[in-house]
Design an enzyme around this catalytic site. Sequence first.
Site, PDB file in Angstrom:
ATOM      1  N   ARG A  23       0.818  -1.218   0.000  1.00  0.00           N
ATOM      2  CA  ARG A  23       0.000   0.000   0.000  1.00  0.00           C
ATOM      3  C   ARG A  23       0.848   1.264   0.000  1.00  0.00           C
ATOM      4  NH1 ARG A  23      -5.411  -0.074   1.724  1.00  0.00           N
ATOM      5  NH2 ARG A  23      -6.340  -2.055   1.237  1.00  0.00           N
ATOM      6  N   ARG A  27      -2.994   6.993   1.073  1.00  0.00           N
ATOM      7  CA  ARG A  27      -3.457   8.205   1.757  1.00  0.00           C
ATOM      8  C   ARG A  27      -2.480   8.853   2.722  1.00  0.00           C
ATOM      9  NH1 ARG A  27      -8.683   5.083   3.507  1.00  0.00           N
ATOM     10  NH2 ARG A  27      -7.059   3.503   3.348  1.00  0.00           N
ATOM     11  N   ARG A  36      -6.036  12.525  -5.363  1.00  0.00           N
ATOM     12  CA  ARG A  36      -7.269  11.856  -4.953  1.00  0.00           C
ATOM     13  C   ARG A  36      -8.404  12.847  -4.668  1.00  0.00           C
ATOM     14  NH1 ARG A  36     -11.196  10.081  -3.115  1.00  0.00           N
ATOM     15  NH2 ARG A  36     -11.504   8.295  -1.761  1.00  0.00           N
ATOM     16  N   ASP A  72      -6.916  -2.004  -7.358  1.00  0.00           N
ATOM     17  CA  ASP A  72      -7.411  -2.682  -6.166  1.00  0.00           C
ATOM     18  C   ASP A  72      -7.617  -4.148  -6.506  1.00  0.00           C
ATOM     19  OD1 ASP A  72      -8.467  -1.831  -3.330  1.00  0.00           O
ATOM     20  OD2 ASP A  72      -9.730  -3.462  -4.032  1.00  0.00           O
ATOM     21  N   TYR A 147     -15.047 -11.109   0.011  1.00  0.00           N
ATOM     22  CA  TYR A 147     -15.760  -9.853  -0.266  1.00  0.00           C
ATOM     23  C   TYR A 147     -17.000 -10.089  -1.118  1.00  0.00           C
ATOM     24  CZ  TYR A 147     -11.935  -7.203   1.781  1.00  0.00           C
ATOM     25  OH  TYR A 147     -11.021  -6.692   2.660  1.00  0.00           O
TER      26      TYR A 147
HETATM   27  O1  CP3 Z   1       0.079  -1.242  -2.666  1.00  0.00           O
HETATM   28  C1  CP3 Z   1      -0.251  -0.274  -3.368  1.00  0.00           C
HETATM   29  O2  CP3 Z   1       0.150   0.890  -3.178  1.00  0.00           O
HETATM   30  C2  CP3 Z   1      -1.120  -0.535  -4.596  1.00  0.00           C
HETATM   31  C3  CP3 Z   1      -2.493  -0.287  -4.436  1.00  0.00           C
HETATM   32  C4  CP3 Z   1      -3.404  -1.208  -3.631  1.00  0.00           C
HETATM   33  C5  CP3 Z   1      -4.639  -0.750  -3.109  1.00  0.00           C
HETATM   34  N1  CP3 Z   1      -5.312  -1.799  -2.598  1.00  0.00           N
HETATM   35  C6  CP3 Z   1      -5.089   0.649  -3.155  1.00  0.00           C
HETATM   36  C7  CP3 Z   1      -6.152   1.093  -2.248  1.00  0.00           C
HETATM   37  C8  CP3 Z   1      -3.327  -2.568  -3.350  1.00  0.00           C
HETATM   38  C9  CP3 Z   1      -2.201  -3.552  -3.633  1.00  0.00           C
HETATM   39  C10 CP3 Z   1      -4.546  -2.940  -2.694  1.00  0.00           C
HETATM   40  C11 CP3 Z   1      -4.854  -4.320  -2.295  1.00  0.00           C
HETATM   41  C12 CP3 Z   1      -6.071  -4.582  -1.500  1.00  0.00           C
HETATM   42  N2  CP3 Z   1      -7.307  -3.978  -1.605  1.00  0.00           N
HETATM   43  C13 CP3 Z   1      -6.173  -5.599  -0.518  1.00  0.00           C
HETATM   44  C14 CP3 Z   1      -5.080  -6.561  -0.138  1.00  0.00           C
HETATM   45  C15 CP3 Z   1      -4.068  -5.910   0.728  1.00  0.00           C
HETATM   46  C16 CP3 Z   1      -4.529  -5.603   2.131  1.00  0.00           C
HETATM   47  O3  CP3 Z   1      -4.423  -4.423   2.496  1.00  0.00           O
HETATM   48  O4  CP3 Z   1      -4.958  -6.500   2.835  1.00  0.00           O
HETATM   49  C17 CP3 Z   1      -7.485  -5.558   0.003  1.00  0.00           C
HETATM   50  C18 CP3 Z   1      -8.042  -6.452   1.090  1.00  0.00           C
HETATM   51  C19 CP3 Z   1      -8.197  -4.537  -0.702  1.00  0.00           C
HETATM   52  C20 CP3 Z   1      -9.618  -4.153  -0.535  1.00  0.00           C
HETATM   53  C21 CP3 Z   1      -9.721  -2.752  -0.058  1.00  0.00           C
HETATM   54  N3  CP3 Z   1      -9.474  -1.636  -0.863  1.00  0.00           N
HETATM   55  C22 CP3 Z   1     -10.097  -2.285   1.220  1.00  0.00           C
HETATM   56  C23 CP3 Z   1     -10.461  -3.178   2.376  1.00  0.00           C
HETATM   57  C24 CP3 Z   1     -10.058  -0.887   1.166  1.00  0.00           C
HETATM   58  C25 CP3 Z   1     -10.448   0.085   2.220  1.00  0.00           C
HETATM   59  C26 CP3 Z   1      -9.609  -0.043   3.424  1.00  0.00           C
HETATM   60  C27 CP3 Z   1      -9.064   1.263   3.882  1.00  0.00           C
HETATM   61  O5  CP3 Z   1      -7.853   1.279   4.172  1.00  0.00           O
HETATM   62  O6  CP3 Z   1      -9.833   2.255   3.955  1.00  0.00           O
HETATM   63  C28 CP3 Z   1      -9.634  -0.502  -0.118  1.00  0.00           C
HETATM   64  C29 CP3 Z   1      -9.449   0.893  -0.601  1.00  0.00           C
HETATM   65  C30 CP3 Z   1      -8.081   1.234  -1.116  1.00  0.00           C
HETATM   66  N4  CP3 Z   1      -7.313   0.435  -1.902  1.00  0.00           N
HETATM   67  C31 CP3 Z   1      -7.408   2.476  -0.936  1.00  0.00           C
HETATM   68  C32 CP3 Z   1      -6.206   2.401  -1.646  1.00  0.00           C
HETATM   69  C33 CP3 Z   1      -5.159   3.471  -1.804  1.00  0.00           C
HETATM   70  C34 CP3 Z   1      -7.948   3.682  -0.175  1.00  0.00           C
HETATM   71  C35 CP3 Z   1      -8.886   4.350  -1.090  1.00  0.00           C
HETATM   72  C36 CP3 Z   1      -8.968   5.842  -0.964  1.00  0.00           C
HETATM   73  O7  CP3 Z   1      -8.100   6.557  -1.517  1.00  0.00           O
HETATM   74  O8  CP3 Z   1      -9.970   6.298  -0.402  1.00  0.00           O
END
Ligand code: CP3
Length: 339
Positions: A23, A27, A36, A72, A147
Amino acid sequence: MNTRFLDACWGKPVDRTPVWLMRQAGRYLPDYMRVRSKCSFLELCKTPELAAEVSIQPVDILGVDAAILFSDILTPVEPMGLKLDFVPGPVFETPVRTMADVERLRIPQMEQDVPYVLETIKILRKELAGKVPLIGFGGAPFTLACYMVEGKGSKDFALIKKMMYTAPEVYAALMEKITTMDMEYLNAQIKAGAQAIQIFDTWGGILSPSDYQKYVLPYTTRLINGLNRQNIPIIHFVKGSGTMLDIVKQAGGEVMGLDWHINLGKARDILGNMAVQGNLDPTVLYAPKAVIEKEVKRVLDENAGRPGHIFNLGHGILPTVPPENAIHMVECVHRLSQK
Ligand code: CP3
């Protein structure tokens, strides 16, 4: 050209330990928030120029040894027929609960249904110009199914477990379909130019080792076997799998992602010559700089100079971490591991 990350994936010796952060585009970076603020998260994922821009930000700001595609794990699930929203966690309006729901899911045509993902990869390869390698990624079938069945995140994932135990034929049909989709999705990323693939199984660790073996391992194994990966290392991250690494290893792949609940040295003893990635507790990045340095050193000491270690956090970086602490962590890894 920085090949440290790929060399470590293949277990080759490196001049210093490569590091990136799960990640890492997100943010906690003001630069990310600036981009964003102009669009939703999904719009950002679907706009290749912007997605590429935020993928590159941590390479420039933190000095990490790899870039990861900005997208994502749920991006390819939407064109299966499940409308997706982020509030900010993911939500599917119409979760999968019955055999009819599974039968309605379609396998997307990747070039037509997720062109923006493939385009982002192509732009990134051009803009990175070999500076650091590009990691593509997908969710493991089980985490995607979590999910899709729950419709959102969950504390106990009772609905998917209930499906597993009471409707095993529905569960199996769903997992088969997701695995096929995932294989085509990740192969499309490889074809577009991804140089390594990470498979995120964030929820694999909610199962007992025997249920993992029965309900998850066959699908992840089929997925990894089906990838066109002559020169593409596969990183398999199953959060919470420290007590079943011997089983998870059977899925294949070159690198095991580790969360922070296991001593990295002990994990290496269990895994033999398989490379590892990890495993600093993400909350250590809230600590004073001296503590971050001490904790980085501890993880490097646990690895004890063995080749095939990629430094990372044990899970994604948290949105409220001060960026200067992440920069400091990367600098410590490079300085303390320098040969
Ligand atoms: O690693 C990176 O920088 C690449 C981008 C990336 C995102 N999501 C961007 C993201 C990657 C590799 C993921 C993977 C992902 N997404 C996983 C597996 C990794 C982990 O963290 O367990 C999962 C379970 C998801 C599903 C997901 N997407 C969730 C549960 C959430 C919300 C959680 C939170 O932290 O609020 C997201 C949203 C998300 N994915 C954001 C980002 C940058 C935040 C979105 C925003 O900008 O509002």
